[in-house]
Design a protein around this motif. Structure first.
Motif, PDB file in Angstrom:
ATOM      1  N   ASP A  52       3.730  12.532  -7.640  1.00 56.30           N
ATOM      2  CA  ASP A  52       4.196  11.886  -6.415  1.00 56.30           C
ATOM      3  C   ASP A  52       3.047  11.547  -5.479  1.00 56.30           C
ATOM      4  OD1 ASP A  52       3.471  14.410  -5.717  1.00 56.30           O
ATOM      5  OD2 ASP A  52       5.396  14.981  -4.827  1.00 56.30           O
ATOM      6  N   GLY A  53       1.793  11.635  -5.986  1.00 61.69           N
ATOM      7  CA  GLY A  53       0.654  11.205  -5.193  1.00 61.69           C
ATOM      8  C   GLY A  53       0.070  12.250  -4.274  1.00 61.69           C
ATOM      9  N   GLN A  54       0.542  13.510  -4.358  1.00 56.56           N
ATOM     10  CA  GLN A  54      -0.001  14.556  -3.498  1.00 56.56           C
ATOM     11  C   GLN A  54      -1.299  15.116  -4.100  1.00 56.56           C
ATOM     12  OE1 GLN A  54       1.393  15.218  -0.462  1.00 56.56           O
ATOM     13  NE2 GLN A  54       2.668  13.458  -1.069  1.00 56.56           N
ATOM     14  N   LEU A  55      -2.215  15.428  -3.228  1.00 54.46           N
ATOM     15  CA  LEU A  55      -3.520  15.931  -3.672  1.00 54.46           C
ATOM     16  C   LEU A  55      -3.390  17.360  -4.187  1.00 54.46           C
ATOM     17  CD1 LEU A  55      -6.596  15.509  -3.878  1.00 54.46           C
ATOM     18  CD2 LEU A  55      -6.785  16.461  -1.568  1.00 54.46           C
ATOM     19  N   ARG A  56      -3.764  17.564  -5.438  1.00 55.78           N
ATOM     20  CA  ARG A  56      -3.791  18.908  -6.017  1.00 55.78           C
ATOM     21  C   ARG A  56      -5.181  19.521  -5.907  1.00 55.78           C
ATOM     22  NH1 ARG A  56      -1.652  18.823 -11.969  1.00 55.78           N
ATOM     23  NH2 ARG A  56      -2.077  21.072 -11.689  1.00 55.78           N
ATOM     24  N   ASN A  79       2.186  12.650 -15.566  1.00 55.57           N
ATOM     25  CA  ASN A  79       2.316  11.506 -14.659  1.00 55.57           C
ATOM     26  C   ASN A  79       1.468  11.651 -13.400  1.00 55.57           C
ATOM     27  OD1 ASN A  79       4.104  10.030 -16.307  1.00 55.57           O
ATOM     28  ND2 ASN A  79       5.841  11.246 -15.542  1.00 55.57           N
ATOM     29  N   GLY A  80       0.643  12.680 -13.349  1.00 53.39           N
ATOM     30  CA  GLY A  80      -0.328  12.777 -12.267  1.00 53.39           C
ATOM     31  C   GLY A  80      -1.518  11.887 -12.551  1.00 53.39           C
ATOM     32  N   PHE A  81      -2.565  12.006 -11.741  1.00 56.04           N
ATOM     33  CA  PHE A  81      -3.716  11.128 -11.867  1.00 56.04           C
ATOM     34  C   PHE A  81      -5.003  11.935 -11.713  1.00 56.04           C
ATOM     35  CE2 PHE A  81      -0.181   8.752 -10.085  1.00 56.04           C
ATOM     36  CZ  PHE A  81      -0.109   7.647 -10.913  1.00 56.04           C
ATOM     37  N   ALA A  82      -6.008  11.525 -12.479  1.00 53.78           N
ATOM     38  CA  ALA A  82      -7.377  12.024 -12.313  1.00 53.78           C
ATOM     39  C   ALA A  82      -8.225  10.831 -11.933  1.00 53.78           C
ATOM     40  CB  ALA A  82      -7.889  12.667 -13.593  1.00 53.78           C
ATOM     41  N   ILE A  83      -8.869  10.907 -10.771  1.00 52.43           N
ATOM     42  CA  ILE A  83      -9.556   9.750 -10.195  1.00 52.43           C
ATOM     43  C   ILE A  83     -11.010  10.126  -9.923  1.00 52.43           C
ATOM     44  CG2 ILE A  83      -9.607   8.117  -8.284  1.00 52.43           C
ATOM     45  CD1 ILE A  83      -6.569   8.716  -7.964  1.00 52.43           C
ATOM     46  N   GLY A  84     -11.926   9.390 -10.537  1.00 50.99           N
ATOM     47  CA  GLY A  84     -13.347   9.625 -10.338  1.00 50.99           C
ATOM     48  C   GLY A  84     -13.930   8.658  -9.336  1.00 50.99           C
ATOM     49  N   PRO A 111       0.826  -1.212   0.000  1.00 53.21           N
ATOM     50  CA  PRO A 111       0.000   0.000   0.000  1.00 53.21           C
ATOM     51  C   PRO A 111       0.856   1.256   0.000  1.00 53.21           C
ATOM     52  CG  PRO A 111      -0.005  -1.011   2.162  1.00 53.21           C
ATOM     53  CD  PRO A 111       0.710  -1.971   1.263  1.00 53.21           C
ATOM     54  N   GLN A 112       0.368   2.295  -0.689  1.00 53.34           N
ATOM     55  CA  GLN A 112       1.051   3.580  -0.744  1.00 53.34           C
ATOM     56  C   GLN A 112       0.641   4.428   0.454  1.00 53.34           C
ATOM     57  OE1 GLN A 112       3.344   4.550  -3.512  1.00 53.34           O
ATOM     58  NE2 GLN A 112       3.241   2.332  -3.327  1.00 53.34           N
ATOM     59  N   GLN A 113       1.601   5.102   1.050  1.00 48.87           N
ATOM     60  CA  GLN A 113       1.334   5.911   2.231  1.00 48.87           C
ATOM     61  C   GLN A 113       1.328   7.390   1.844  1.00 48.87           C
ATOM     62  OE1 GLN A 113       0.485   4.453   5.053  1.00 48.87           O
ATOM     63  NE2 GLN A 113       0.864   2.434   4.129  1.00 48.87           N
ATOM     64  N   SER A 114       0.147   7.993   1.849  1.00 51.56           N
ATOM     65  CA  SER A 114       0.022   9.430   1.600  1.00 51.56           C
ATOM     66  C   SER A 114      -1.348   9.882   2.070  1.00 51.56           C
ATOM     67  CB  SER A 114       0.203   9.766   0.106  1.00 51.56           C
ATOM     68  OG  SER A 114      -0.874   9.245  -0.651  1.00 51.56           O
ATOM     69  N   ASP A 115      -1.465  11.188   2.297  1.00 51.61           N
ATOM     70  CA  ASP A 115      -2.767  11.726   2.702  1.00 51.61           C
ATOM     71  C   ASP A 115      -3.811  11.479   1.624  1.00 51.61           C
ATOM     72  OD1 ASP A 115      -1.646  12.581   5.053  1.00 51.61           O
ATOM     73  OD2 ASP A 115      -1.261  14.628   4.315  1.00 51.61           O
ATOM     74  N   ALA A 116      -3.382  11.633   0.357  1.00 54.74           N
ATOM     75  CA  ALA A 116      -4.325  11.417  -0.735  1.00 54.74           C
ATOM     76  C   ALA A 116      -4.793   9.980  -0.771  1.00 54.74           C
ATOM     77  CB  ALA A 116      -3.671  11.797  -2.067  1.00 54.74           C
ATOM     78  N   ASN A 117      -3.885   9.026  -0.508  1.00 57.01           N
ATOM     79  CA  ASN A 117      -4.257   7.616  -0.525  1.00 57.01           C
ATOM     80  C   ASN A 117      -5.260   7.303   0.566  1.00 57.01           C
ATOM     81  OD1 ASN A 117      -3.782   5.260  -2.086  1.00 57.01           O
ATOM     82  ND2 ASN A 117      -2.733   4.342  -0.318  1.00 57.01           N
TER      83      ASN A 117
END
Length: 934
Positions: free
Chosen positions: A271-275, A254-259, A231-237
């Motif tokens: 890097d998985g940080q919430l934008r 290389n960012g992500f858009a997640i619905g 598992p990835q450890q981040s606030d966004a995760n």
């Protein structure tokens, strides 16, 4: 304790607003695209046209127009994928591809119809992937692999079915319920991992430098390296783990858009940080995001449960929208000492710049804020209640006599500041480091919303309803003199006045004027006024920012002017943001500089920021999307675009569609077209993406269209040539026939004219002969007339002779009758023989034939053949009857006839009666009238 905390939070909450500045979002609802609410998958072709798997079919959007292509079996299209020049779709028990026809319409070709025996009952195709020459159609039961070169299918059918298939770089993966993650190698399945995490429902798989990154529905991200999940450890995760993820896409950065199912969309950095976390209350149309897709221009499209949204992720514009209405309409803004101040109709707010902390309401400023002004490190707030000095998050009132519109500096006096109020002008002064109200300008009490102060203490004030005032201030800035209302320029709605680069400018609907310092008059500025001439006027508001830019606003653009470094000319720059999108209040537009190239513009429900250095017009090209023709009152028919058009003469109603596939909310695209053969000049620039031409005459035409974005030069020109054929009666063959007929007709006419002129010539000859004859006849008639007149004269003479003869005869007979009567009355002693002899002679003389013969000859001479005609008509008449007829012909009465016949009048009447009987005349016909009519 918890209740107290909750109550305190609720009481405190209205004073704070979560401040997240977001990229622009373009919203499309089902009413915009006229199709179903749900959109399950998204794709884009090489022309940058967008495609959506919609409940009612394949939905196409070219940037200007939406087109719905119903599914082939009237079921929901669940998947769409563009591979090359084909658009593949999958739905209920059917899959295939669409190709573009010469008329730019899409036509469907079924692939599943050839393998119906391999399609399971009730099978739906939820996903399509493209890999090299293969296209993979995935249902919840199996995977169909189509080889586009050999046209053959292969099938992978796991026992437990398929949850979803994924593509990561050059590999194809799929997940089997309760059986882990598989990869397809050489057309066969290969298990990658049966780790417990591999049985969490996987939404998508991405590749990274270390291996794979797996996104699950309810457990966030996992890294997958050598078959091991971590598992990835981040606030966004952690936030994703608490959301039900439904769709995801890795972005070009290389960012992500997640619905998610009910929590909107998350945008993460590489890097998985919430934008961004965008939900319905922050701008989305719906919180259920069924699909996400990044297009070629880095826009993120979201297929929602109710509509379609487009997030302009790379836009230089960021917007803040106050959905609660607590912040209100923004009238002023200012960045000072790291704090962003926002003045609204609700009061003054602030927050730390470049932070996601909420806006804080500044106490005692409740009400309308008109302006924010920084001078020598002090922030001044023009308020409906007066003037405040703002320090940090506190505001202190220094003037409350009337509302304050704004502020200007006083030339040569750093310790003074002039402010425009509801009732005139007043002066503030810095005394011992504290700003205080000093005095009001005497003898001027009008509203001073827009004003300027020149170096020679002249004040110019724009009053919307009275025009422009000018007056002179004394050296102490206390009293005005020489107050004048200028005749020119004229007053105008939303007019404005500012001082820019040492000169006073005035703007209204009539244009932008600049003050001539020598003549003290305003002169129209051609370059600046062109802004309102080229685009519709909405406001004359002029703003000068901290970097010495002059800003103006029109219906479809925001303009700013900068000073040239070489000449004194102003350089115009255009931002393609229409007023309708910003929602700014007309006349109260406001803009402030936050950094070297970043500006904040207030709106009715918040504000947006724009970074000028990143604002570049799009590079998309205009293309023609469709041509339709139709006869009057008939449906349009799509025409080919790949070749020149050739249309019948009555298919002369032509509609041409065109577009620039630009999906940015604030990029305003305009089109201009020319139809050679009909028009001599280009049309006006317009946002309309169609051109209609009605009742075009026959001929050859060339249609040209070009587009511009942000007032930039057009990138290209699209061309379409077509011909409207002539009607059959106007074709070359018809004209040849007409020519032959004309020659034949000309020959016929020639002959006819020749004949006509011959006949006319003959007619003239005949007419001349006739005239001669007529003249001869006329001569003869004149001669005959003379003869007739002579004859008539002779007849009259003879009639007179006859009348004289008759009268003589009558007188003679009457005389003889008298003598006879006298003789008969003679006494008897006379000689009876002598008397009788005389009487006998008298009788013979009265009744003698000799008198009749003389009369008859005279009568026949006067009235030829009368007696003959009467005798022929009535053969029974005796000579005495004819004699009576002659006398009646002379219209003699019975009394006049009696002496001629030597009978009594009574005997004459008897004779007339007998004559009537012999002539067998009707009772009503007079014998005299009859004889006279013969």
């Amino acid at each position: 304790m918890k209740r107290r905390f909750a109550l305190a939070w609720l009481l405190f909450a209205p004073f704070w607003l979560l401040a997240q500045e977001l990229s622009p979002i373009v919203k499309y609802n089902s009413g915009n695209y006229n199709a179903g609410n749900q959109n399950w998958m998204i794709a884009q072709d090489a022309d940058k046209f967008m495609f959506f798997a919609n409940n009612e079919g394949l939905l196409e959007f070219n940037g200007s127009a939406w087109t719905l292509y119903p599914s082939p079996n009237e079921t929901i299209i669940r998947s769409v994928k563009v591979v090359g020049d084909r658009i593949y779709t999958g739905c209920y028990m059917e899959f295939g591809y669409w190709t573009r026809q010469p008329n730019k319409q899409l036509q469907y070709h079924s692939l599943s119809s050839g393998i119906k025996n391999q399609i399971k009952d009730d099978e739906q195709f939820w996903n399509i992937l493209g890999y090299d020459q293969w296209v993979i159609f995935q249902s919840l039961d199996r995977i169909h692999i189509y080889d586009t070169q050999t046209k053959k299918f292969s099938v992978i059918a796991p026992k437990n079915g398929v949850l979803k298939a994924f593509q990561a770089d050059t590999a194809i993966y799929y997940q089997v319920p309760n059986d882990g993650l598989y990869e397809i190698e050489n057309g066969a399945p290969k298990r990658v991992s049966n780790h417990p995490a591999a049985n969490h429902k996987i939404v998508n798989i991405f590749s990274n430098d270390d291996g794979l990154l797996v996104l699950t529905q309810n457990h966030g991200f996992f890294s997958l390296i050598d078959g091991v999940f971590a598992p990835q450890q981040s606030d966004a995760n952690r936030e994703l783990a608490n959301s039900s993820v439904y769709s995801a896409e890795q972005l070009s950065d290389n960012g992500f858009a997640i619905g998610t199912v009910s929590n909107g969309v998350f945008v993460l950095s590489a890097d998985g940080q919430l934008r961004y976390h965008i939900t319905q209350d922050k701008g989305l149309s719906n919180n259920t995001v069924l699909s996400v897709f990044e297009d070629a221009d880095h826009n993120v499209w979201m297929g929602l449960d109710n509509g379609i949204n487009c997030l302009n992720l790379r836009s230089p514009i960021r917007s803040y929208t106050d959905k609660t209405g607590f912040l209100g309409t923004v009238y002023a803004s200012l960045l000072h000492d790291g704090k962003l101040y926002i003045g609204t109709n609700q009061g003054l707010f602030c927050k730390t710049y470049h932070s996601n902390e909420p806006f804080q309401f500044i106490a005692h400023t409740k009400g309308q804020v008109w302006s924010l002004f920084e001078h020598q490190g002090t922030v001044f707030c023009g308020h409906d209640s007066g003037t405040f000095v703002v320090t940090g998050a506190t505001a202190s009132p220094i003037f409350s006599a009337s509302g304050t519109w704004g502020f200007v500096t006083v030339p040569g006096r750093k310790d003074l500041l002039m402010q425009g109020n509801y009732y005139g002008l007043s002066v503030l002064q810095n005394v011992g480091g504290q700003w205080k109200f000093r005095n009001k300008i005497d003898k001027f009490d009008y509203s001073a919303k827009h004003f300027a102060l020149t170096d020679d203490r002249e004040v110019y004030i724009s009053h919307e309803y009275k025009g422009v005032f000018r007056f002179k201030l004394d050296e102490n800035f206390a009293v005005c003199s020489d107050l004048t209302t200028l005749k020119n320029p004229q007053k105008g709605k939303n007019a404005s006045l500012v001082q820019f680069d040492g000169r006073v400018y005035y703007a209204s609907k009539n244009g932008i004027y600049v003050l001539d310092q020598v003549s003290k008059t305003f002169q129209k500025h051609a370059a600046l006024s062109a802004v309102f001439e080229q685009d519709e006027y909405t406001t004359g508001k002029l703003i000068v920012d901290g970097s010495n830019k002059l800003w103006t606003f029109s219906k479809n653009y925001i303009h700013y002017f900068t000073l040239s470094k070489i000449s004194n000319a102003l350089k115009k720059n255009t931002i393609p943001i229409p007023m309708s999108l910003t929602g700014s209040l007309s006349g109260y537009e406001n803009i402030s500089q936050l950094s070297n190239s970043t500006y904040l513009i207030g709106t009715t429900d918040g504000y947006y920021t724009i970074k000028l250095s990143d604002l570049r017009p799009g590079h998309n090209r205009v293309s023609i999307t469709g041509v339709t023709t139709n006869k009057i009152e008939e449906k349009p028919v799509n025409a080919t675009i790949q070749a020149d058009g050739d249309f019948a003469y009555n298919d002369n109603n032509v509609t041409i569609g065109f577009t620039v596939p630009e999906y940015h909310k604030y990029l305003y695209t305009e089109y201009q077209y020319l139809l050679e053969g009909l028009q001599d000049q280009w049309s006006h620039w317009s946002a309309r993406a169609t051109a209609n031409f009605k009742n075009l005459p026959a001929g050859d035409y060339v249609f040209r269209v070009r587009a511009r974005t942000a007032d930039a030069d057009p990138k290209n020109m699209a061309t379409y040539r077509f011909t409207i054929r002539k009607p059959w009666y106007a074709t070359n063959l018809a004209w040849l026939v007409y020519g032959i007929l004309a020659l034949v007709l000309a020959g016929y006419i020639h002959r006819a004219y020749k004949k006509y002129y011959r006949e006319k010539e003959q007619k003239l000859i005949d007419e001349n002969n006739l005239l001669l004859e007529i003249k001869e006849l006329e001569s003869e008639q004149r001669l005959m007339k003379l003869q007739n007149e002579q004859l008539s004269s002779d007849v009259d003479s003879k009639n007179r002779e006859l009348a004289v003869s008759t009268m003589s005869l009558m007188k003679k007979n009457e005389l003889l009758a008298l003598i006879k009567d006298d003789l008969k009355r003679a006494p008897a002693n006379h000689d009876d023989k002598s008397i009788k002899s005389v009487i006998k002679s008298i009788n013979e003389s009265i009744s003698g034939d000799n008198s009749w013969t003389i009369f008859k000859d005279a009568f026949n001479s006067a009235d030829n053949d009368f007696l003959k005609i009467v005798k022929q008509s009535h053969p029974s008449l005796t000579p005495n009857d004819l004699r009576l007829c002659a006398y009646l012909r002379l219209n003699l009465s019975s009394k006049e006839i009696a002496p001629l016949l030597n009978i009594s009048v009574r005997s004459v009447e008897v004779k007339r009666y007998r004559l009537r009987k012999k002539m067998d005349l009707p009772h009503e016909t007079s014998v005299v009238d009859y004889i006279l009519s013969i």
